[in-house]
Design a protein around this motif. Structure first.
Motif, PDB file in Angstrom:
ATOM      1  N   ASP A   1       0.935  -1.308  -0.481  1.00 35.12           N
ATOM      2  CA  ASP A   1      -0.097   0.267   0.571  1.00 35.12           C
ATOM      3  C   ASP A   1       0.728   1.320  -0.026  1.00 35.12           C
ATOM      4  OD1 ASP A   1      -2.003  -1.890   0.165  1.00 35.12           O
ATOM      5  OD2 ASP A   1      -2.448  -0.699   2.496  1.00 35.12           O
ATOM      6  N   ILE A   2       0.702   1.685  -0.269  1.00 37.43           N
ATOM      7  CA  ILE A   2       0.799   3.551  -0.841  1.00 37.43           C
ATOM      8  C   ILE A   2       0.573   4.476   0.442  1.00 37.43           C
ATOM      9  CG2 ILE A   2       1.392   5.497  -1.701  1.00 37.43           C
ATOM     10  CD1 ILE A   2       1.125   3.967  -4.229  1.00 37.43           C
ATOM     11  N   VAL A   3       1.102   5.099   1.517  1.00 37.89           N
ATOM     12  CA  VAL A   3       1.044   6.211   2.467  1.00 37.89           C
ATOM     13  C   VAL A   3       0.925   6.803   2.421  1.00 37.89           C
ATOM     14  CG1 VAL A   3       0.718   6.077   5.632  1.00 37.89           C
ATOM     15  CG2 VAL A   3       0.427   3.628   4.084  1.00 37.89           C
ATOM     16  N   TRP A   4       0.521   7.601   1.968  1.00 31.98           N
ATOM     17  CA  TRP A   4       0.073   9.682   1.951  1.00 31.98           C
ATOM     18  C   TRP A   4       0.727   9.659   3.397  1.00 31.98           C
ATOM     19  CZ3 TRP A   4       2.513  11.722  -1.889  1.00 31.98           C
ATOM     20  CH2 TRP A   4       2.035  10.830  -3.817  1.00 31.98           C
ATOM     21  N   HIS A   5       1.934  10.509   4.411  1.00 27.43           N
ATOM     22  CA  HIS A   5       2.138  11.238   5.430  1.00 27.43           C
ATOM     23  C   HIS A   5       2.300  12.117   5.344  1.00 27.43           C
ATOM     24  CE1 HIS A   5       2.894  11.888   9.523  1.00 27.43           C
ATOM     25  NE2 HIS A   5       3.143  11.279   9.434  1.00 27.43           N
ATOM     26  N   LEU A   6       1.187  13.528   5.780  1.00 26.77           N
ATOM     27  CA  LEU A   6       1.227  14.760   4.816  1.00 26.77           C
ATOM     28  C   LEU A   6       2.178  16.035   6.091  1.00 26.77           C
ATOM     29  CD1 LEU A   6      -2.412  14.884   3.657  1.00 26.77           C
ATOM     30  CD2 LEU A   6       0.111  14.258   2.884  1.00 26.77           C
TER      31      LEU A   6
ATOM     32  N   VAL B   1       4.329  14.214   2.413  1.00 28.09           N
ATOM     33  CA  VAL B   1       4.678  15.999   1.870  1.00 28.09           C
ATOM     34  C   VAL B   1       5.020  16.922   3.500  1.00 28.09           C
ATOM     35  CG1 VAL B   1       2.895  17.341   1.668  1.00 28.09           C
ATOM     36  CG2 VAL B   1       2.616  15.253   0.561  1.00 28.09           C
ATOM     37  N   LEU B   2       5.810  17.433   3.799  1.00 24.86           N
ATOM     38  CA  LEU B   2       6.578  18.028   4.363  1.00 24.86           C
ATOM     39  C   LEU B   2       6.075  18.603   5.294  1.00 24.86           C
ATOM     40  CD1 LEU B   2      10.164  18.617   2.765  1.00 24.86           C
ATOM     41  CD2 LEU B   2       9.847  17.024   4.470  1.00 24.86           C
ATOM     42  N   GLY B   3       6.008  18.374   6.294  1.00 22.08           N
ATOM     43  CA  GLY B   3       4.888  19.472   7.407  1.00 22.08           C
ATOM     44  C   GLY B   3       6.367  20.728   8.530  1.00 22.08           C
ATOM     45  N   ASN B   4       5.813  21.001   9.177  1.00 21.28           N
ATOM     46  CA  ASN B   4       6.795  22.456  10.015  1.00 21.28           C
ATOM     47  C   ASN B   4       8.120  21.686  10.661  1.00 21.28           C
ATOM     48  OD1 ASN B   4       4.106  21.945  11.164  1.00 21.28           O
ATOM     49  ND2 ASN B   4       4.472  22.869  13.353  1.00 21.28           N
ATOM     50  N   HIS B   5       7.837  20.567  11.118  1.00 23.27           N
ATOM     51  CA  HIS B   5       8.243  20.014  12.591  1.00 23.27           C
ATOM     52  C   HIS B   5       9.138  18.746  11.635  1.00 23.27           C
ATOM     53  CE1 HIS B   5       7.090  20.833  16.512  1.00 23.27           C
ATOM     54  NE2 HIS B   5       5.688  21.097  15.551  1.00 23.27           N
ATOM     55  N   ASP B   6       9.582  18.602  10.449  1.00 24.02           N
ATOM     56  CA  ASP B   6      10.444  17.475   9.824  1.00 24.02           C
ATOM     57  C   ASP B   6      11.303  18.732   8.626  1.00 24.02           C
ATOM     58  OD1 ASP B   6       8.710  15.354   9.648  1.00 24.02           O
ATOM     59  OD2 ASP B   6       7.436  16.515   7.626  1.00 24.02           O
ATOM     60  N   LEU B   7      11.060  19.813   9.262  1.00 28.02           N
ATOM     61  CA  LEU B   7      12.075  20.834   8.533  1.00 28.02           C
ATOM     62  C   LEU B   7      13.272  21.782   9.769  1.00 28.02           C
ATOM     63  CD1 LEU B   7       9.306  22.645   5.993  1.00 28.02           C
ATOM     64  CD2 LEU B   7      11.170  21.335   5.974  1.00 28.02           C
TER      65      LEU B   7
ATOM     66  N   TRP C   1      11.144   6.762   1.838  1.00 28.43           N
ATOM     67  CA  TRP C   1      10.725   7.429   1.506  1.00 28.43           C
ATOM     68  C   TRP C   1      10.748   6.718  -0.367  1.00 28.43           C
ATOM     69  CZ3 TRP C   1       7.684   9.302   4.970  1.00 28.43           C
ATOM     70  CH2 TRP C   1       8.230   9.697   6.291  1.00 28.43           C
ATOM     71  N   ASP C   2       9.569   5.958  -0.249  1.00 30.73           N
ATOM     72  CA  ASP C   2       9.015   5.934  -1.715  1.00 30.73           C
ATOM     73  C   ASP C   2       9.185   6.498  -2.816  1.00 30.73           C
ATOM     74  OD1 ASP C   2       7.805   3.708  -3.203  1.00 30.73           O
ATOM     75  OD2 ASP C   2       6.541   5.211  -3.644  1.00 30.73           O
ATOM     76  N   ILE C   3       9.382   7.872  -2.438  1.00 31.79           N
ATOM     77  CA  ILE C   3       9.654   9.183  -3.182  1.00 31.79           C
ATOM     78  C   ILE C   3      10.191   9.927  -2.927  1.00 31.79           C
ATOM     79  CG2 ILE C   3       7.424   9.397  -5.253  1.00 31.79           C
ATOM     80  CD1 ILE C   3       6.567  11.060  -4.086  1.00 31.79           C
TER      81      ILE C   3
ATOM     82  N   TYR D   1       4.387  19.877  -1.464  1.00 31.34           N
ATOM     83  CA  TYR D   1       2.867  19.291  -2.342  1.00 31.34           C
ATOM     84  C   TYR D   1       2.900  18.188  -2.974  1.00 31.34           C
ATOM     85  CZ  TYR D   1      -0.912  20.679  -5.870  1.00 31.34           C
ATOM     86  OH  TYR D   1      -1.717  20.839  -6.203  1.00 31.34           O
ATOM     87  N   ALA D   2       1.612  17.563  -3.047  1.00 32.68           N
ATOM     88  CA  ALA D   2       1.476  16.979  -3.995  1.00 32.68           C
ATOM     89  C   ALA D   2       0.152  16.428  -4.938  1.00 32.68           C
ATOM     90  CB  ALA D   2       1.841  15.604  -3.157  1.00 32.68           C
ATOM     91  N   GLU D   3       0.287  15.645  -5.408  1.00 30.92           N
ATOM     92  CA  GLU D   3      -1.810  15.590  -5.767  1.00 30.92           C
ATOM     93  C   GLU D   3      -1.553  14.208  -5.997  1.00 30.92           C
ATOM     94  OE1 GLU D   3      -2.952  17.955  -9.338  1.00 30.92           O
ATOM     95  OE2 GLU D   3      -2.417  19.802  -8.124  1.00 30.92           O
ATOM     96  N   CYS D   4      -2.869  13.412  -5.978  1.00 28.61           N
ATOM     97  CA  CYS D   4      -2.494  11.767  -6.169  1.00 28.61           C
ATOM     98  C   CYS D   4      -4.051  11.811  -7.545  1.00 28.61           C
ATOM     99  CB  CYS D   4      -2.635  10.608  -5.344  1.00 28.61           C
ATOM    100  SG  CYS D   4      -3.538  10.772  -4.408  1.00 28.61           S
TER     101      CYS D   4
END
Length: 182
Positions: free
Chosen positions: A49-54, A79-85, A100-102, A107-110
């Motif tokens: 499965d693909i899990v998009w973590h926002l 998709v990067l959040g403020n605590h990932d930076l 990461w898978d990508i 920002y991303a779209e699917c």
């Protein structure tokens, strides 16, 4: 050759290891919180499965973050959040070095069930193709913002997700008649 169906799931704001989260979640320690979040993730996610973590994945050091990441099923996309930076706006090393898978992005779209889904860490009043009926999932607000048209928080602190990643259908079930935002 058999075709294997792959689900896409959406989630945000795990904050693995972040002691501040204990003020808002029913856990005594970050170890207890981390274990529960890993268990519920793995109860709904299959290996392919693909899990998009926002955003806002982990607050741990390199070793602990890698250990948690390795325990989680699925192909993980961030998709990067403020605590990932860090303070300069660069991806924190414990996050950047994960497989990461990508490549992590801001920002991303699917596409899901024939629908266009816009993914961001932050809530937006309008988003790409909102006037054409696209959906918008975000995190950051920890379930404190109400749904807005076809936009909603998909973070683990939302009452309807039970700390687990959720599918498009689960997240939009109560929103099917949501208005299109211009």
């Amino acid at each position: 050759m058999a075709f294997k169906f792959v689900n896409q799931l959406f989630t945000a704001d795990h904050h693995f290891g972040h002691p501040l989260m204990l003020q808002f979640r029913p856990f005594e320690t970050t170890d207890e919180m981390d274990r529960h979040l890993i268990d519920v993730w793995n109860s709904v996610v299959r290996d392919g499965d693909i899990v998009w973590h926002l955003g806002d994945f982990s607050y741990h050091d390199d070793a602990r973050t890698k250990s948690i990441f390795a325990q989680l099923k699925g192909r993980k996309r961030l998709v990067l959040g403020n605590h990932d930076l860090d303070n300069r706006g660069e991806i924190r090393k414990p996050i950047a070095t994960l497989p990461w898978d990508i490549e992590p992005t801001r920002y991303a779209e699917c596409k899901q069930d024939g629908e266009r889904v816009i993914l961001n860490h932050y809530a937006q009043r309008t988003w790409s193709a909102s006037v054409h009926g696209s959906w918008h999932f975000y995190g950051h607000s920890h379930g404190r913002l109400p749904e807005y048209g076809r936009s909603r928080d998909c973070g683990i602190d939302c009452a309807d997700v039970g700390y687990a990643p959720a599918t498009f259908r689960q997240l939009t079930a109560s929103m099917k008649d949501a208005e299109v935002i211009a």
